[in-house]
Design a protein around this motif. Structure first.
Motif, short mmCIF file in Angstrom:
data_model
loop_
_atom_site.label_atom_id
_atom_site.label_comp_id
_atom_site.label_asym_id
_atom_site.label_seq_id
_atom_site.Cartn_x
_atom_site.Cartn_y
_atom_site.Cartn_z
N PHE A 41 3.28 -34.55 10.66
CA PHE A 41 4.47 -33.72 10.45
C PHE A 41 4.10 -32.36 9.85
CE2 PHE A 41 6.72 -37.98 9.59
CZ PHE A 41 7.06 -38.13 10.93
N LYS A 42 2.80 -32.12 9.69
CA LYS A 42 2.37 -30.89 9.00
C LYS A 42 1.35 -30.09 9.82
CE LYS A 42 3.14 -31.73 4.11
NZ LYS A 42 2.53 -31.51 2.78
N LEU A 43 1.50 -30.14 11.13
CA LEU A 43 0.52 -29.45 11.98
C LEU A 43 0.63 -27.93 11.87
CD1 LEU A 43 0.56 -31.61 15.22
CD2 LEU A 43 -0.77 -31.92 13.13
N PHE A 44 1.79 -27.41 11.45
CA PHE A 44 1.98 -25.96 11.31
C PHE A 44 2.21 -25.55 9.86
CE2 PHE A 44 3.87 -26.82 15.65
CZ PHE A 44 2.70 -26.48 16.33
N VAL A 45 1.83 -26.42 8.95
CA VAL A 45 1.93 -26.14 7.51
C VAL A 45 0.54 -25.71 7.03
CG1 VAL A 45 2.37 -27.15 5.24
CG2 VAL A 45 3.82 -27.76 7.18
N PRO A 46 0.44 -24.66 6.21
CA PRO A 46 -0.88 -24.19 5.77
C PRO A 46 -1.62 -25.22 4.92
CG PRO A 46 0.86 -23.10 4.54
CD PRO A 46 1.53 -23.84 5.65
N GLU A 47 -2.91 -25.10 4.92
CA GLU A 47 -3.74 -26.05 4.19
C GLU A 47 -3.45 -26.00 2.69
OE1 GLU A 47 -7.79 -25.31 5.29
OE2 GLU A 47 -7.47 -25.92 7.38
N GLN A 48 -3.03 -24.84 2.17
CA GLN A 48 -2.71 -24.73 0.74
C GLN A 48 -1.56 -25.66 0.35
OE1 GLN A 48 -3.01 -22.18 3.04
NE2 GLN A 48 -2.84 -20.24 1.92
N LEU A 49 -0.72 -26.02 1.33
CA LEU A 49 0.41 -26.92 1.09
C LEU A 49 0.17 -28.30 1.66
CD1 LEU A 49 3.38 -24.46 1.84
CD2 LEU A 49 2.15 -24.84 -0.31
N GLY A 50 -1.09 -28.61 1.94
CA GLY A 50 -1.44 -29.94 2.43
C GLY A 50 -1.27 -30.13 3.92
N GLY A 51 -1.20 -29.03 4.65
CA GLY A 51 -1.04 -29.14 6.10
C GLY A 51 -2.32 -28.91 6.86
N ARG A 52 -2.20 -28.77 8.19
CA ARG A 52 -3.37 -28.62 9.05
C ARG A 52 -3.43 -27.26 9.75
NH1 ARG A 52 -6.42 -32.93 9.44
NH2 ARG A 52 -5.58 -34.97 8.92
N MET A 53 -2.34 -26.56 9.87
CA MET A 53 -2.28 -25.23 10.45
C MET A 53 -3.08 -25.15 11.76
SD MET A 53 -0.70 -22.39 10.07
CE MET A 53 -0.35 -21.81 8.41
N LEU A 54 -2.61 -25.86 12.76
CA LEU A 54 -3.27 -25.84 14.06
C LEU A 54 -2.83 -24.63 14.87
CD1 LEU A 54 -3.22 -29.50 15.41
CD2 LEU A 54 -4.93 -28.35 14.03
N GLY A 55 -3.65 -24.28 15.84
CA GLY A 55 -3.23 -23.34 16.86
C GLY A 55 -2.32 -24.06 17.85
N LEU A 56 -1.58 -23.28 18.65
CA LEU A 56 -0.62 -23.88 19.56
C LEU A 56 -1.26 -24.81 20.59
CD1 LEU A 56 2.29 -24.20 20.47
CD2 LEU A 56 2.01 -22.12 21.84
N PRO A 57 -2.33 -24.42 21.28
CA PRO A 57 -2.90 -25.35 22.27
C PRO A 57 -3.33 -26.68 21.67
CG PRO A 57 -3.76 -23.14 22.62
CD PRO A 57 -3.04 -23.12 21.30
N GLU A 58 -3.93 -26.62 20.47
CA GLU A 58 -4.37 -27.85 19.81
C GLU A 58 -3.18 -28.73 19.44
OE1 GLU A 58 -7.41 -24.75 19.51
OE2 GLU A 58 -5.32 -24.79 18.84
#
Length: 352
Positions: A41-58
């Protein structure tokens, strides 16, 4: 950026709950825990907030792969991750507060179905919004509302105890997505929990947050349809091999499936190639033109439509086995039919 590798998606673990989810119309807690543990649920959440911050294709690859595991899980992953697109629009403190918890996930609606009455320090919000996927377990809700006496629309962030989940998601597919309507009655929302999707208020954004939103949304739901169709063809081949071993009927049905799956693969590959090209230009700082955006959207809708129509034709070959709700083939078909009905995937008039 951190890449979520496909092998991290435990297909067997997710599919072990498919029948239960379809029957009970709910996501079991242990599967929800898995989705949270994998930060799906955190693919577009920054790592500073516990996310993964993926690019769109990934991220689209993840959406497709989880949807191949199960349509409900794929839809909820896609919707839940999509909520991370609002992180840069919130104040920095609010983003920290709401998105740092491991279980953070948004449900809500972009339709401005509410009214916000200005009050000291914020707004009093009332309204009713449809199709809020993930409502039963959301840690927060976002709901677009019109400021009373103006034409201004602002997004309101509400807590679960301010929201009544109406339990009216009675669709024949994607039954466990909890896409219920929500009702809010005179709830106070402080100013710092409101935002505009056109205003950035912190430095948490990544490249995906500036990608054109409609193209992003169409691509995301297309990936779900592609993954569910992948699952359908996999299940259909297995059933044909089991149902008609060595018979002429088996060869005929497998040949039909191959034709449909070949066209599905062709359109899916075209869509994914267009996404990669658009993403490469986006990373290079090139603004997407209106023509380029429409081309990407058309390519996506063609891929989703081909997935839907191919499966619709292929299921005809399985007779009565395909009409029973407990049949995996029937369940996958229902999930795809439901996903493809999303407004972002509806066919466009000729020449548009």
């Amino acid at each position: 950026m951190t890449e979520v590798k496909q092998e991290r998606i435990d297909v067997a673990r997710i599919r072990a709950h498919s029948e239960e989810m379809d029957r009970t119309r709910a996501v079991p807690q242990n599967l929800l825990d898995y989705l949270i543990e994998e930060k799906l649920f955190k693919l577009f959440v920054p790592e500073q907030l516990g996310g993964r911050m993926l690019g769109l294709p990934e991220a689209l690859s993840v959406f497709r792969h989880v949807s191949h595991s199960d349509g409900n899980a794929g839809w909820l992953t896609t919707i839940g991750s999509g909520g991370g697109m609002f992180v840069p629009n919130m104040t920095e403190d609010t983003a920290h507060e709401l998105f740092s918890p491991a279980s953070a996930v948004i449900a809500g609606s972009g339709f401005p179905a509410g009214t916000a009455v200005p009050a000291e320090g914020g707004y009093r919000v009332s309204g009713e919004w449809k199709y809020c996927s993930g409502a039963p377990y959301a840690s927060m809700f976002t709901a677009n509302s019109t400021i009373e006496g103006t034409d201004t629309i602002r997004s309101m962030t509400l807590m679960p105890d301010q929201v009544e989940v109406l339990g009216d998601w009675n669709a024949f597919g994607l039954r466990a997505t909890g896409s219920h309507s929500i009702r809010v009655t005179d709830a106070f929302v402080p100013e710092n929990r409101t935002f505009s999707i056109f205003e950035q208020q912190n430095a948490f954004s990544g490249p995906v947050h500036s990608f054109p939103f409609v193209a992003f949304s169409v691509a995301s739901f297309t990936a779900v349809c592609l993954g569910i169709a992948d699952h359908f063809y996999e299940e259909a081949r297995s059933l044909a091999e089991e149902k008609w071993p060595g018979a002429d009927r088996q060869a005929f049905v497998l040949g039909e499936l191959e034709q449909h799956e070949r066209e599905h693969g062709k359109q899916a590959a075209s869509f994914e190639s267009n996404v990669r090209d658009a993403w490469t230009r986006h990373l290079a700082g090139e603004a997407m033109t209106a023509e380029e955006e429409q081309h990407l959207i058309r390519t996506a809708k063609t891929a989703a439509g081909t997935a839907r129509s191919g499966v619709q034709s292929a299921i005809r070959h399985f007779g009565m086995d395909a009409v029973m709700e407990q049949s995996p083939l029937n369940r996958i078909w229902r999930d795809l039919s439901t996903a493809a009905q999303h407004t972002f995937l509806l066919p466009e008039p000729a020449g548009s």
